[in-house]
Write an enzyme that holds these catalytic residues in place. Structure first.
Site, PDB file in Angstrom:
ATOM      1  CB  THR A  43      10.498   9.557   1.232  1.00  0.00           C
ATOM      2  OG1 THR A  43       9.727   8.472   0.706  1.00  0.00           O
ATOM      3  CG2 THR A  43      10.484   9.492   2.752  1.00  0.00           C
ATOM      4  CB  CYS A  48       6.392   3.463   4.836  1.00  0.00           C
ATOM      5  SG  CYS A  48       5.565   2.439   3.604  1.00  0.00           S
ATOM      6  CG  HIS A  65       9.673   4.830   1.815  1.00  0.00           C
ATOM      7  ND1 HIS A  65       9.092   5.961   1.302  1.00  0.00           N
ATOM      8  CD2 HIS A  65       8.658   4.089   2.302  1.00  0.00           C
ATOM      9  CE1 HIS A  65       7.770   5.896   1.475  1.00  0.00           C
ATOM     10  NE2 HIS A  65       7.491   4.748   2.079  1.00  0.00           N
TER      11      HIS A  65
END
Length: 201
Positions: A43, A48, A65
């Site tokens: 990711t 985040c 996530h």
């Protein structure tokens, strides 16, 4: 191709990673993925946060996530993997369903960068980082590594079978794609329907 009987999560982008010569699953904000296979979960994070959890004995593991810790007052929209409060619960529960043992879980956490410059007071990244650390402490899940805060986005590669994590800091200051993507995602959260050792290189 990922065998869906051996993996769980929203259908991610899957591909064969020619660098690591292994199957890979890429997750986006609001997604998670767990597996018992020898593969990599990838990711890209700005403000985040992703938690990489694994059963240190079986090697079952997964990554989430999330964009925000939660919503003040809760409500049905909190029951979405885009919010940390639910993203952590769903990741733990999916791992247990797969066969992981709670007492064997260990965590590595990443992200929380200050890349959304328009947010004031406490930044989104700081709130996300504080939330995930508090959650792990409250739930008694051992934290073995972290790379949180700072000003750079990160690309994270998690190998659940071994627990190895590679983190690449994305230091190109002229590239604001990640910040713009997160800003757009954050603005859409209110409108969207709810869907039921670290190596730096």
């Amino acid at each position: 191709m990922i065998d869906r009987d051996e993996a769980d999560g929203p259908a991610p982008t899957t591909y064969y990673d020619r660098i690591f010569e292994i199957d890979a699953a890429k997750i986006l904000p609001g997604e998670y993925f767990v597996t018992q296979r020898d593969m990599v979960v990838v990711t890209v994070l700005g403000s985040c946060v992703s938690a990489c959890l694994r059963d240190r004995i079986s090697g079952f593991g997964g990554m989430n996530h999330f964009m925000l810790p939660g919503i003040d007052g809760g409500g049905p929209v909190c029951v979405s993997a885009r919010y940390g409060v639910h993203a952590m619960e769903i990741l733990v529960n999916r791992l247990l369903k797969l066969g992981a043992q709670r007492s064997n879980l260990e965590a590595k956490v990443f992200g929380g960068g200050n890349v959304l410059r328009g947010f004031v007071t406490t930044t989104v990244g700081e709130r996300n980082a504080e939330f995930v650390l508090d959650y792990l402490e409250t739930e008694g899940i051992r934290l073995v590594s972290r790379d949180l805060l700072g000003v750079y986005p990160r690309k994270v590669y998690f190998f659940p079978k071994t627990g190895r994590v590679l983190v690449r800091k994305l230091k190109s200051t002229h590239n604001n794609t990640i910040a713009l993507r997160e800003r757009d995602y954050a603005s859409r959260l209110k409108l969207a329907a709810v869907d039921g050792g670290v190596e730096l290189f």
